[in-house]
Design an enzyme around this catalytic site. Sequence first.
Site, PDB file in Angstrom:
ATOM      1  N   HIS A  62       0.840  -1.207   0.000  1.00 42.68           N
ATOM      2  CA  HIS A  62       0.000   0.000   0.000  1.00 42.68           C
ATOM      3  C   HIS A  62       0.875   1.259   0.000  1.00 42.68           C
ATOM      4  CE1 HIS A  62      -2.860   2.908   2.213  1.00 42.68           C
ATOM      5  NE2 HIS A  62      -3.112   2.951   0.927  1.00 42.68           N
ATOM      6  N   HIS A  81      -2.148   0.844   8.058  1.00 49.24           N
ATOM      7  CA  HIS A  81      -3.579   0.886   7.694  1.00 49.24           C
ATOM      8  C   HIS A  81      -4.173  -0.513   7.731  1.00 49.24           C
ATOM      9  CE1 HIS A  81      -1.230   3.971   5.451  1.00 49.24           C
ATOM     10  NE2 HIS A  81      -2.021   4.746   6.154  1.00 49.24           N
TER      11      HIS A  81
HETATM   12 FE1  FES Z   1       0.272  -0.946   4.770  1.00 41.31          FE
HETATM   13 FE2  FES Z   1      -1.181   1.208   4.250  1.00 41.31          FE
HETATM   14  S1  FES Z   1       0.999   1.029   4.272  1.00 41.31           S
HETATM   15  S2  FES Z   1      -1.880  -0.770   4.740  1.00 41.31           S
END
Ligand code: FES
Length: 133
Positions: A62, A81
């Site tokens: 992500h 997140h």
């Molecule tokens: Fe891992 Fe957003 S950086 S869920």
Amino acid sequence: STTLPYPREAVAKLGDVAVNEPVYFNYPDSRSPCIMIRKGREVKGGVGPDKDVVAYSTQCTHMGCPVGYDKEEETFKCPCHYSIFDPDNAGQMVIGHATESLPQIILEYDEAEDALLAVSVDGLIYGRQANII
Ligand code: FES
């Protein structure tokens, strides 16, 4: 375009790796943290006599936060997140904001040396335009 070759790097001796205990290493270079896990049962892409050893980049797909291995749930979890990735299923995301699986480090097992080697990466490591840079 030119594809640079991946290094072949010994990560650990299989006999030294305990089931479900993460082994930390870097691959394909020092800026790319990874974890190897011996699952104790056959899993997708697993190597070794029991086809149970897998490894992944620990940079979340992500936004690049470091995922950790949760020994009780046997998943990789991102603290930023809360994405969750499945080491038994090629690093596939189970829940969360990421859209890509965790890159799987392709391993080989050298029976003569009892050695687990990292030889390639399936998937693009977070923040890179190519895995070999
Ligand atoms: Fe891992 Fe957003 S950086 S869920």
